[in-house]
Structure formats: structure tokens, C-alpha cells
Design a protein around this motif. Sequence first.
Motif, PDB file in Angstrom:
ATOM      1  N   HIS A  57       0.774  -1.034  -0.025  1.00 60.67           N
ATOM      2  CA  HIS A  57       0.017   0.105  -0.014  1.00 60.67           C
ATOM      3  C   HIS A  57       0.810   1.304   0.001  1.00 60.67           C
ATOM      4  CE1 HIS A  57      -3.682  -2.289   1.867  1.00 60.67           C
ATOM      5  NE2 HIS A  57      -3.365  -2.613   0.656  1.00 60.67           N
ATOM      6  N   VAL A  58       0.540   2.332  -0.797  1.00 62.71           N
ATOM      7  CA  VAL A  58       1.438   3.554  -1.054  1.00 62.71           C
ATOM      8  C   VAL A  58       0.510   4.646  -0.834  1.00 62.71           C
ATOM      9  CG1 VAL A  58       2.813   4.763  -2.558  1.00 62.71           C
ATOM     10  CG2 VAL A  58       2.826   2.153  -2.943  1.00 62.71           C
TER      11      VAL A  58
ATOM     12  N   GLY B 226      -4.071  -5.331   5.590  1.00 63.88           N
ATOM     13  CA  GLY B 226      -4.212  -6.216   4.238  1.00 63.88           C
ATOM     14  C   GLY B 226      -2.730  -6.250   3.756  1.00 63.88           C
ATOM     15  N   ALA B 227      -2.021  -5.335   3.794  1.00 61.94           N
ATOM     16  CA  ALA B 227      -0.790  -5.138   3.023  1.00 61.94           C
ATOM     17  C   ALA B 227       0.615  -5.981   3.589  1.00 61.94           C
ATOM     18  CB  ALA B 227      -0.492  -3.947   2.700  1.00 61.94           C
ATOM     19  N   ASP B 228       1.487  -6.352   2.799  1.00 60.42           N
ATOM     20  CA  ASP B 228       2.670  -6.826   3.268  1.00 60.42           C
ATOM     21  C   ASP B 228       3.625  -5.662   3.599  1.00 60.42           C
ATOM     22  OD1 ASP B 228       2.190  -9.770   2.530  1.00 60.42           O
ATOM     23  OD2 ASP B 228       1.902  -8.966   0.653  1.00 60.42           O
ATOM     24  N   ALA B 229       3.479  -4.524   3.035  1.00 59.12           N
ATOM     25  CA  ALA B 229       4.286  -3.330   3.445  1.00 59.12           C
ATOM     26  C   ALA B 229       3.320  -2.046   3.089  1.00 59.12           C
ATOM     27  CB  ALA B 229       5.510  -3.296   2.700  1.00 59.12           C
ATOM     28  N   LEU B 230       4.076  -1.037   3.765  1.00 58.26           N
ATOM     29  CA  LEU B 230       3.410   0.289   3.459  1.00 58.26           C
ATOM     30  C   LEU B 230       4.292   0.991   2.915  1.00 58.26           C
ATOM     31  CD1 LEU B 230       1.039   2.349   3.801  1.00 58.26           C
ATOM     32  CD2 LEU B 230       1.759   2.668   6.195  1.00 58.26           C
TER      33      LEU B 230
ATOM     34  N   HIS C 267      -3.926  12.031  -2.753  1.00 54.76           N
ATOM     35  CA  HIS C 267      -3.829  12.941  -1.674  1.00 54.76           C
ATOM     36  C   HIS C 267      -4.652  12.390  -0.507  1.00 54.76           C
ATOM     37  CE1 HIS C 267      -4.014  16.928   0.817  1.00 54.76           C
ATOM     38  NE2 HIS C 267      -2.903  16.839  -0.082  1.00 54.76           N
ATOM     39  N   PHE C 268      -3.625  11.514   0.294  1.00 53.41           N
ATOM     40  CA  PHE C 268      -4.189  10.739   1.393  1.00 53.41           C
ATOM     41  C   PHE C 268      -4.726  11.457   2.428  1.00 53.41           C
ATOM     42  CE2 PHE C 268      -3.681   8.052   5.096  1.00 53.41           C
ATOM     43  CZ  PHE C 268      -4.145   6.964   4.636  1.00 53.41           C
ATOM     44  N   ARG C 269      -4.545  12.687   2.629  1.00 50.40           N
ATOM     45  CA  ARG C 269      -5.343  13.836   3.853  1.00 50.40           C
ATOM     46  C   ARG C 269      -6.736  13.554   3.415  1.00 50.40           C
ATOM     47  NH1 ARG C 269      -5.828  16.220   8.668  1.00 50.40           N
ATOM     48  NH2 ARG C 269      -7.317  18.060   8.352  1.00 50.40           N
ATOM     49  N   ARG C 270      -7.059  13.672   2.082  1.00 50.01           N
ATOM     50  CA  ARG C 270      -8.308  13.814   1.758  1.00 50.01           C
ATOM     51  C   ARG C 270      -9.179  12.477   1.651  1.00 50.01           C
ATOM     52  NH1 ARG C 270     -10.753  13.698  -2.963  1.00 50.01           N
ATOM     53  NH2 ARG C 270      -8.625  13.800  -4.259  1.00 50.01           N
ATOM     54  N   THR C 271      -8.441  11.294   1.048  1.00 54.67           N
ATOM     55  CA  THR C 271      -9.113  10.288   0.615  1.00 54.67           C
ATOM     56  C   THR C 271      -9.162   9.342   1.696  1.00 54.67           C
ATOM     57  OG1 THR C 271      -7.307   9.316  -0.530  1.00 54.67           O
ATOM     58  CG2 THR C 271      -8.422  10.856  -1.678  1.00 54.67           C
ATOM     59  N   GLY C 272      -8.079   9.114   2.299  1.00 53.90           N
ATOM     60  CA  GLY C 272      -7.907   7.911   3.407  1.00 53.90           C
ATOM     61  C   GLY C 272      -7.717   6.796   2.816  1.00 53.90           C
ATOM     62  N   VAL C 273      -7.335   6.664   1.499  1.00 55.49           N
ATOM     63  CA  VAL C 273      -7.385   5.351   0.818  1.00 55.49           C
ATOM     64  C   VAL C 273      -5.958   5.225   0.183  1.00 55.49           C
ATOM     65  CG1 VAL C 273      -8.335   4.068  -1.311  1.00 55.49           C
ATOM     66  CG2 VAL C 273      -9.989   5.684  -0.029  1.00 55.49           C
ATOM     67  N   PRO C 274      -5.306   4.193   0.240  1.00 56.76           N
ATOM     68  CA  PRO C 274      -3.852   3.965   0.024  1.00 56.76           C
ATOM     69  C   PRO C 274      -4.316   3.489  -1.527  1.00 56.76           C
ATOM     70  CG  PRO C 274      -4.495   2.257   1.548  1.00 56.76           C
ATOM     71  CD  PRO C 274      -5.669   3.017   1.373  1.00 56.76           C
ATOM     72  N   TYR C 275      -3.022   3.714  -2.359  1.00 53.73           N
ATOM     73  CA  TYR C 275      -2.813   3.078  -3.675  1.00 53.73           C
ATOM     74  C   TYR C 275      -2.210   1.781  -3.324  1.00 53.73           C
ATOM     75  CZ  TYR C 275      -1.433   1.904  -8.284  1.00 53.73           C
ATOM     76  OH  TYR C 275      -1.210   1.035  -9.440  1.00 53.73           O
ATOM     77  N   ALA C 276      -2.930   0.585  -3.966  1.00 56.95           N
ATOM     78  CA  ALA C 276      -2.436  -0.658  -3.888  1.00 56.95           C
ATOM     79  C   ALA C 276      -1.514  -1.211  -5.039  1.00 56.95           C
ATOM     80  CB  ALA C 276      -3.537  -1.726  -3.539  1.00 56.95           C
ATOM     81  N   LEU C 277      -0.315  -1.638  -4.893  1.00 57.43           N
ATOM     82  CA  LEU C 277       0.571  -2.094  -5.842  1.00 57.43           C
ATOM     83  C   LEU C 277       0.831  -3.463  -5.546  1.00 57.43           C
ATOM     84  CD1 LEU C 277       2.319  -1.238  -8.164  1.00 57.43           C
ATOM     85  CD2 LEU C 277       4.350  -1.064  -6.454  1.00 57.43           C
ATOM     86  N   ARG C 278       0.310  -4.454  -6.603  1.00 59.13           N
ATOM     87  CA  ARG C 278       0.476  -5.783  -6.350  1.00 59.13           C
ATOM     88  C   ARG C 278       1.352  -6.516  -7.382  1.00 59.13           C
ATOM     89  NH1 ARG C 278      -4.960  -4.078  -6.655  1.00 59.13           N
ATOM     90  NH2 ARG C 278      -6.162  -4.579  -4.333  1.00 59.13           N
ATOM     91  N   TRP C 279       1.797  -7.437  -7.160  1.00 58.71           N
ATOM     92  CA  TRP C 279       2.619  -8.368  -7.937  1.00 58.71           C
ATOM     93  C   TRP C 279       2.601  -9.947  -7.657  1.00 58.71           C
ATOM     94  CZ3 TRP C 279       5.023  -4.606  -5.013  1.00 58.71           C
ATOM     95  CH2 TRP C 279       5.863  -4.844  -4.207  1.00 58.71           C
TER      96      TRP C 279
END
Length: 262
Positions: free
Chosen positions: A4-5, A22-26, A250-262
Motif C-alpha cells: 500500500h502506498v 491487508g498489505a505486506d508493506a506500507l 492525496h491521502f489527507r483527503r481520501t484516506g485510501v492507499p494505492y495498492a500495488l500488487r505483483w
Amino acid sequence: MRVHVVSDVHGNVEALARAGDGADALVVLGDLVDYVDYGAPEAGILGRVLGPDVSRRFAQLRTNGAPGELVDYVRGAWSRVEDAAVVVEQAVREQYDRLFAAMTAPTYAIPGNVDLPRLWPGYARPGLCLPDGQVVDVGGLRFGFVGGAPLPPGQAPRRGGPWTPHLRLAEEFAAAVHGLGPVDVLCSHVPPAVPELAFDVVSRRPEAAAPALLDIIHRDRPRAALFGHVHQPLAARARVGRTECINVGHFRRTGVPYALRW
């Protein structure tokens, strides 16, 4: 592997504490500090210490002010506060105490332009990596990190009061980027110098972007280039060659991380 980013946390402790769920790393791409809250002028360090009118005027001048007008205004506002540098540092430390404690997943964090990186080493601990200027293996991929924001070429930092943004000389920032070597994922606070990725929908103008990041994208063709800094729709992106350049939001506003998967 799921990472999660986030970027531009600006004091959103509650959401940051959930960002690694739910992420392996932040991965945190900077701007932890809530210095000026454009949505709530009474909040942020500027609004709480100097008052909401100062915060509102700051926002106006940042968007429409003449060259140097914002720096002069902020310098004058802080001059009315006794021991202003001590007041600001204490306010930043209070925010950092909560923010760094909220990073519960294995975390890789770099400073943004609204941060005081000299304070960061005091928060290092197991499970929290501060990899600014380094390459780190994350799940078998090489993640390269560069924090802060570059100044325009030939421009030196200007102090506008007791708080100074984390702005780096253009050549210093470029050297840090080129010093990474080949990476699979390029992580920065600011975007590469791609016009559509640098335009901020709040300030309604281009924000700081880095030609050096674009150089590396052309040269090494990483899988992804992740950044924040610019107010845009969530996960705004552009493809440069094989590289997906992604504004993680903009995490301050959304509170939603971007999920990068591989």
C-alpha cells in the motif's frame, strides 16, 4: 505481494493507522506534517498558532500572490510569535509522535516538501525503514526512494520564517535520483516532469516536478514511478514508455492507499 502506498498524509493519523491493513508493506511518500490546512483554516500548525485568517491569506497568496509576496507575508506573521522556531518544532514533533506511531505495517517512509527530515532519525525503529536516497528490496523488486522537492535550477532556498520547506537544490536532487541506479519501482514525493502529472487542480497551476525522475524513466524503464505532492484525481496516471507513472492520491483527503500488487 501487496504494497500500500500513500502520500500527503498531512496529519491524518486515523487513516494512516489503517493504511497498512491487508498489505505486506506500507510505503509513505512524504508530507506527514499538517502545516497549512486549505480545507479547514483553523487547523494545521499555521491556523492553530497564528489563526485562521493567516492560514486563509497563505492559501490566497500561494495561488495568486506576486513573486516573493508569500515569503514576506509568512515571515512577518511569524515575527509576532516569541521563540517561533521552538513553537514550530514542538508542534511538528507532536504530530510526528502520533504519525510515526501509526505506521504499523513494515513501513518505508521518505520526507516530502512539508516535512522536517532532520527530526526523522529519532523515530527509526524495527519495522520502519527511512530509505531516502537508497534502493531497498521489497518482495523481490528494487524500490528506489528520493524525498523532498527540487528547486528550479539556479535557485537557492529562501527562509520565510521559522519553518522552511524541504526544498533541495536542483543539482542535489538530480544527483540523488541518478545515484539510485536501475530500479523496478521509482518512489518520490514529487512527480516526474510530465506536464499533465504536475498540474494541481487545487492551486490551479503546475507544481514542482523533477526532470531527473523523467531521465531515469527514459533510461531504466522501471515498471512504475509512484509519487504524490500534486492534488489530482485519485491514482491519476500517465504512461511513459513502459513505465506507469502514478499519482497515488492525496491521502489527507481520501484516506485510501494505492495498492500495488505483483
